[in-house]
Design a protein around this motif. Structure first.
Motif, PDB file in Angstrom:
ATOM      1  N   PRO A  30       0.792  -1.110  -0.200  1.00 59.22           N
ATOM      2  CA  PRO A  30      -0.090   0.028  -0.170  1.00 59.22           C
ATOM      3  C   PRO A  30       0.950   1.277   0.062  1.00 59.22           C
ATOM      4  O   PRO A  30       1.914   1.359   0.632  1.00 59.22           O
ATOM      5  CB  PRO A  30      -0.583  -0.172   1.398  1.00 59.22           C
ATOM      6  N   VAL A  31       0.312   2.142  -0.623  1.00 62.50           N
ATOM      7  CA  VAL A  31       1.094   3.434  -0.554  1.00 62.50           C
ATOM      8  C   VAL A  31       0.361   4.612   0.114  1.00 62.50           C
ATOM      9  O   VAL A  31      -1.080   4.753  -0.459  1.00 62.50           O
ATOM     10  CB  VAL A  31       1.521   3.775  -2.193  1.00 62.50           C
ATOM     11  N   VAL A  32       0.876   5.381   0.891  1.00 64.29           N
ATOM     12  CA  VAL A  32       0.119   6.307   1.514  1.00 64.29           C
ATOM     13  C   VAL A  32       0.794   7.776   1.477  1.00 64.29           C
ATOM     14  O   VAL A  32       1.887   7.703   1.397  1.00 64.29           O
ATOM     15  CB  VAL A  32      -0.124   6.204   3.140  1.00 64.29           C
ATOM     16  N   ALA A  33      -0.051   8.836   1.806  1.00 64.35           N
ATOM     17  CA  ALA A  33       0.738   9.995   1.888  1.00 64.35           C
ATOM     18  C   ALA A  33       0.409  10.461   3.450  1.00 64.35           C
ATOM     19  O   ALA A  33      -0.192   9.719   4.076  1.00 64.35           O
ATOM     20  CB  ALA A  33       0.138  10.985   1.111  1.00 64.35           C
ATOM     21  N   ASP A  34       0.784  11.590   3.932  1.00 65.65           N
ATOM     22  CA  ASP A  34       0.699  11.945   5.437  1.00 65.65           C
ATOM     23  C   ASP A  34      -0.729  12.086   5.603  1.00 65.65           C
ATOM     24  O   ASP A  34      -0.935  11.843   6.762  1.00 65.65           O
ATOM     25  CB  ASP A  34       1.343  13.145   5.523  1.00 65.65           C
ATOM     26  N   LYS A  35      -1.690  12.454   4.688  1.00 61.36           N
ATOM     27  CA  LYS A  35      -2.930  12.549   5.044  1.00 61.36           C
ATOM     28  C   LYS A  35      -3.806  11.442   4.650  1.00 61.36           C
ATOM     29  O   LYS A  35      -4.938  11.166   5.121  1.00 61.36           O
ATOM     30  CB  LYS A  35      -3.567  13.839   4.347  1.00 61.36           C
ATOM     31  N   GLY A  36      -3.271  10.246   4.095  1.00 58.84           N
ATOM     32  CA  GLY A  36      -4.292   9.216   3.703  1.00 58.84           C
ATOM     33  C   GLY A  36      -3.721   8.506   2.589  1.00 58.84           C
ATOM     34  O   GLY A  36      -2.641   8.379   2.106  1.00 58.84           O
ATOM     35  N   LEU A  37      -4.603   7.458   2.218  1.00 57.48           N
ATOM     36  CA  LEU A  37      -4.447   6.403   1.323  1.00 57.48           C
ATOM     37  C   LEU A  37      -4.108   7.013  -0.246  1.00 57.48           C
ATOM     38  O   LEU A  37      -5.214   8.029  -0.589  1.00 57.48           O
ATOM     39  CB  LEU A  37      -5.404   5.536   1.251  1.00 57.48           C
TER      40      LEU A  37
END
Lengths: 301, 180
Positions: A159-166
């Motif tokens: 899975p790849v996420v950023a600081d705020k979400g998916l």
């Protein structure tokens, strides 16, 4: 003799004048003297001219001062400008540090909440070449331990996420880079939970919403009991085995009913702004593809 | 060979780099031109179907490697686009810019339609038809047609220097067509 007489006359005149003046001073020096009106003889007609001349004088003085102080003022101005620029830069840096701090806090939160995963930062280095899909390339690959594909009984998902979400998931990896399928791509489907009532839904990419950075929420169920409304927060459900449970996906911004199918649909605004995606975080499971953890223990027993 | 292999490879590399990085900054209404396809069309228009197909295959292969999922998909349809453009070139005047613009528009339309219809992405993607005619009309109307128009502008910019060089060559050769 004439000279002597003139000198005497002058002396007398001067003495009288001095006497008059002394008396006048004596009379004028008292506040509210009755002789004050005598001053008006001069002050009334002269005051406008005085004002004018004073004003001209002041202006000339100011001009001279400006010219004479131009160099000093220029230096002072340059110095102040430098100080203002430095202050603005400091403010900008502080704002940036605050944002970075918030971002790091959220990432630490990921690390705390998803102990089974190693969180690895990655930079976005290329976007999709075409207009139809939304796949991007990150600068982490097989050399960083990202190995997609099936191995033994298990498939490896990242899975790849950023600081705020998916953001999405890795779909293929190469020596130094990987391709990531974003959740706004038509090919993406994520099993999700509505946080407020724990209802299962499906978040899908839709080509008609892709450019606005939005997703479609499907499989909401029939009837109003689905209870989905604008503002509702969605997170991953953990079903399907690709994404772990509890990653924020986004918020519902619109709901409606498809007139042809009578199905309820909703539009979701992802927590992540896909137009400004520069850094992402790849979640690498600590359990390897053979179901063994780092110590070799079978995690699935 | 009118188009040398090193030149084709270098151009494709530069265009791919631009396509996947800086081109998002020149998007109009969320649509960017397809530089690799445009180069394939120009190459085929200039050099014929065989070289057009080769350039299309190389450009498609580059795209497959950069952002593709099914390896070889873009290579095959790129080669087909180059080959078909080359066939049109044989029947029409290749020094006519209007013909180039029309061909670019048509080939882009067919190429992107094929991509949107067939690119199943190994189960990742449904065909655009799966969303019904409304969705497919959206794809044509909002994505493919604007891209086709954008490609026409890029093709004109890419082909003008070639045309100027060709005209210069004709003048130097006393009005006779020469092959480079």
């Amino acid at each position: 003799m004439k000279i002597k007489s003139d000198a005497k006359k002058n002396f007398t005149t001067a003495a009288v004048l001095i006497l008059v003046m002394v008396v006048a001073i004596g009379l004028f020096v008292r506040p509210g003297s009755k002789l004050d009106w005598l001053g008006n003889i001069v002050s009334v007609p002269f005051s406008p001219f005085q004002k004018l001349f004073s004003s001209i004088g002041n202006k000339i003085e100011k001009s001279i001062t400006v010219f004479s102080e131009a160099g000093r003022l220029r230096d002072e101005n340059a110095k102040l400008q430098e100080e203002a620029a430095a202050a603005a830069e400091a403010v900008r840096e502080a704002a940036m540090l605050r944002l970075q701090n918030e971002e790091l806090k959220r990432i630490i939160n990921y690390k705390d909440n998803f102990n089974d995963y190693e969180i690895m930062n990655a930079g976005v280095i290329a976007k999709d070449a075409g207009n139809l899909f939304n796949i991007f390339v990150i600068d982490r690959g097989i050399s960083d331990g990202i190995k997609t594909g099936r191995k033994g009984l298990y498939s490896a998902y990242y899975p790849v996420v950023a600081d705020k979400g998916l953001v999405g998931r890795v779909i293929s990896s190469y020596a130094l880079s990987s391709k990531v399928l974003s959740i706004i791509d038509e090919g993406s489907a994520v099993s999700a939970l509505v946080v407020k009532n724990r209802t299962f839904v499906e978040v899908k990419g839709d080509i008609t919403l892709k450019d606005k950075g939005l997703c479609l929420v499907d499989n909401i169920g029939l009837g109003e009991e689905a209870g989905i409304a604008p503002g509702d927060l969605l997170e991953t459900s953990g079903l399907g085995g690709i994404y772990p449970k509890g990653i924020i996906i986004g918020r519902i911004i619109e709901t409606g009913r498809n007139e042809e199918t009578a199905k309820i649909y909703a539009i979701l605004e992802p927590a992540v702004d896909f137009a400004r995606l520069e850094t992402v975080y790849v979640m690498k499971s600590r359990i390897d593809n053979d179901g063994l953890d780092e110590t070799g223990r079978d995690e699935n027993r | 060979m009118k188009i040398k292999l090193p030149f084709a490879l270098l151009t494709i590399s530069i265009l791919l780099l631009l396509q996947t990085t800086l081109l998002e900054y020149v998007e109009i209404a969320g649509v960017k031109p397809n530089l690799l396809l445009t180069f394939t069309i120009c190459a085929a228009f200039y050099a014929g179907s065989r070289e057009g197909a080769a350039v299309g295959a190389l450009a498609g292969l580059a795209q497959d490697m950069a952002t593709g999922i099914i390896f070889g998909f873009y290579a095959i349809i790129g080669a087909a686009a180059g080959f078909i453009t080359g066939l049109i070139n044989r029947r029409l005047y290749r020094d006519n810019m209007i013909v180039l613009v029309l061909v670019t528009f048509l080939v882009t339309l067919i190429y992107e339609s094929v991509v949107s219809l067939l690119y199943g992405r190994a189960g990742l993607h449904g065909s655009a038809l799966a969303g019904g005619p409304a969705k497919y009309w959206f794809v044509i109307n909002r994505l493919i047609l604007p891209e086709a128009a954008y490609n026409c502008a890029v093709a004109t910019a890419l082909y003008l220097p070639v045309l100027a060089r060709e005209k210069n060559g004709k003048i130097k050769a006393g009005g006779k067509t020469v092959t480079y």
